[in-house]
Design an enzyme around this catalytic site. Structure first.
Site, PDB file in Angstrom:
ATOM      1  N   ARG A  55      10.079   9.747 -28.187  1.00  0.00           N
ATOM      2  CA  ARG A  55      10.173   8.467 -27.331  1.00  0.00           C
ATOM      3  C   ARG A  55      10.436   8.494 -26.164  1.00  0.00           C
ATOM      4  NH1 ARG A  55      10.127   8.681 -32.993  1.00  0.00           N
ATOM      5  NH2 ARG A  55      11.184  10.011 -32.139  1.00  0.00           N
ATOM      6  N   THR A  56      11.549   9.002 -25.889  1.00  0.00           N
ATOM      7  CA  THR A  56      12.408   8.438 -24.187  1.00  0.00           C
ATOM      8  C   THR A  56      11.721   8.653 -23.206  1.00  0.00           C
ATOM      9  OG1 THR A  56      14.786   8.462 -25.542  1.00  0.00           O
ATOM     10  CG2 THR A  56      14.232   8.899 -23.209  1.00  0.00           C
ATOM     11  N   LYS A  84      15.042  30.877 -14.181  1.00  0.00           N
ATOM     12  CA  LYS A  84      14.583  32.002 -12.885  1.00  0.00           C
ATOM     13  C   LYS A  84      16.197  31.689 -12.867  1.00  0.00           C
ATOM     14  CE  LYS A  84      10.252  31.662 -11.601  1.00  0.00           C
ATOM     15  NZ  LYS A  84       9.964  31.207 -10.285  1.00  0.00           N
ATOM     16  N   ARG A 105      16.767  14.043 -18.544  1.00  0.00           N
ATOM     17  CA  ARG A 105      17.935  14.328 -20.135  1.00  0.00           C
ATOM     18  C   ARG A 105      18.565  15.613 -19.743  1.00  0.00           C
ATOM     19  NH1 ARG A 105      15.931  13.004 -25.788  1.00  0.00           N
ATOM     20  NH2 ARG A 105      16.361  10.509 -25.062  1.00  0.00           N
ATOM     21  N   HIS A 133      23.410   7.027 -23.228  1.00  0.00           N
ATOM     22  CA  HIS A 133      21.570   6.968 -23.570  1.00  0.00           C
ATOM     23  C   HIS A 133      21.664   5.375 -22.877  1.00  0.00           C
ATOM     24  CE1 HIS A 133      17.808   7.068 -24.425  1.00  0.00           C
ATOM     25  NE2 HIS A 133      17.848   7.697 -25.130  1.00  0.00           N
TER      26      HIS A 133
HETATM   27  C1  NCD Z   1      18.248   8.980 -28.913  1.00  0.00           C
HETATM   28  C2  NCD Z   1      18.753  10.524 -28.412  1.00  0.00           C
HETATM   29  O1  NCD Z   1      18.100  11.019 -27.814  1.00  0.00           O
HETATM   30  O2  NCD Z   1      19.695  10.227 -28.167  1.00  0.00           O
HETATM   31  N1  NCD Z   1      16.550   8.968 -29.447  1.00  0.00           N
HETATM   32  C3  NCD Z   1      15.551   8.484 -28.635  1.00  0.00           C
HETATM   33  O3  NCD Z   1      15.755   8.646 -27.625  1.00  0.00           O
HETATM   34  N2  NCD Z   1      15.444   7.731 -28.891  1.00  0.00           N
HETATM   35  C4  NCD Z   1      18.782   9.122 -31.113  1.00  0.00           C
HETATM   36  C5  NCD Z   1      18.836  10.787 -31.271  1.00  0.00           C
HETATM   37  O4  NCD Z   1      17.873  11.820 -31.024  1.00  0.00           O
HETATM   38  O5  NCD Z   1      19.298  10.413 -32.726  1.00  0.00           O
END
Ligand code: NCD
Length: 360
Positions: A55-56, A84, A105, A133
């Site tokens: 999703r993100t 590397k 991320r 997040h």
């Molecule tokens: C979450 C995350 O990555 O922290 N997912 C997201 O970004 N929608 C929640 C999760 O991984 O449980």
């Protein structure tokens, strides 16, 4: 240390009025996306995803494409020079030089802030380990605003892995800044909300209670935020298995909830919400994921238009002190200035928020 770019590492980098403006713009985009179809023409967004994401990552990518911009990046660092042995500083420096905005991320707490320290464009934190997040929280705020009509006076239940879930940390910090919200933390003792988040909630004058019973909490809630047990953040498989399946929301349990309660979840779901609950009109998690795309359109636009500077390090460098959290980015990327806020015997790591009590 003040950066010349408008980063989003933690929502607290910006005032609540900035969040509200961003949400209003997201609602405008929702009403008429065609009006924004060329707003980012000629701009490039880089995405560095060192950790799995559906999703993100994809909502950021579609957000940029729907604004008329283009995208570069990786979703598997093993196909990049990271394999590397390239450090975070060098990768960030290079890709930020190719991009107008960078989304990162990373599995390590504090990594997004570390990246922002060297980037040559705005950096957005798309999740740093079990820490924060902020863009999921913007998604959650937009969902609440559209579906409950308010961000204040709500009783919010958070259930599952409150220790390792970065989404609940960012959400609690944000919702405690709006008036009259109450929290019910539903978890086992082992996976309870970290004390630094409880301190933030208290400091803003909000109340919270802690319970191990989802059934007891359900009738009181305006919104239930379910979360997955974060398997990848456990020290061992045994520790994970001991916590797995403690909380499962079923259609039977949904009968205990008010008719206007909504169920949210950042997703992915593992088995903490029975699939049959999806047919309940109170299940909001799929719609929530779509709101995430609109709020990220609004965020990308804001970051590209803003000339605001961000204060990344506010405290003091203590070269002789190491962060107590062994997972903190300062242990991996050892060139980083070891910067802490606070004075006297209590210091807080500026990358991962871990508190240290010094002995004298
Ligand atoms: C979450 C995350 O990555 O922290 N997912 C997201 O970004 N929608 C929640 C999760 O991984 O449980």
């Amino acid at each position: 240390m003040i950066s010349e770019f408008p980063h989003l590492i933690d929502l607290d980098d910006h005032p609540v009025s900035w969040w509200n403006g961003l949400l209003r713009q997201a609602q405008d985009i929702l009403r008429d996306p065609a009006l924004y179809a060329n707003s980012c023409r000629g701009k490039i967004m880089g995405t560095l995803f060192y950790e799995p994401s559906t999703r993100t990552q994809m909502s950021f990518q579609t957000a940029m494409l729907r604004l008329g911009g283009t995208i570069i990046g990786f979703d598997n660092p093993q196909t990049s020079s990271v394999a590397k042995g390239e450090n975070l500083k060098d990768t960030t420096k290079i890709v930020s030089g190719y991009s107008d905005v960078l989304v990162i991320r990373h599995p390590v707490p504090g990594a997004a802030k570390a990246a922002a320290l060297t980037a040559d464009c705005p950096v957005i934190n798309a999740g740093d380990g079990g820490h924060l997040h902020p863009t999921q929280t913007l998604t959650d705020l937009l969902t609440l605003k559209c579906e409950k009509g308010t961000l204040s006076g709500l009783t919010i239940g958070l259930c599952g892995d409150l220790l390792n879930g970065r989404t609940v940390h960012s959400l609690c910090k944000a919702m405690s800044k709006y008036p009259d919200n109450r929290f019910i933390f539903i978890s086992t003792r082992e996976l309870a909300m970290p004390s630094y988040i409880k301190d933030v909630v208290r400091a803003h004058g909000c109340t919270f209670e802690e319970t191990e019973s989802l059934e007891d909490a359900l009738p009181k809630l305006d919104m239930l935020y379910m979360t997955r047990i974060q398997r990848e953040r456990f020290p061992s498989e045994e520790a994970y298995l001991a916590q797995k399946d403690t909380y499962i929301l079923t259609t039977k349990k949904m009968k205990l909830a008010r008719p206007d309660m909504i169920v949210m979840h950042p997703l992915p779901r593992v088995d903490e919400i029975e699939v049959a609950v999806d047919d309940d009109p109170r299940a909001m998690y799929f719609k929530q994921a779509r709101y995430g795309m609109y709020v990220r359109m609004s965020l990308i636009l804001t970051m590209l238009q803003s000339t605001a500077k961000t204060e990344l390090l506010r405290g003091h460098v203590h070269s002789g002190i190491v962060c107590r959290d062994p997972r903190c980015i300062t242990h991996k990327e050892t060139y980083l200035p070891r910067s802490f806020t606070g004075t006297g015997t209590t210091l807080t790591c500026e990358y991962c928020d871990e508190r240290l009590l010094l002995e004298h």
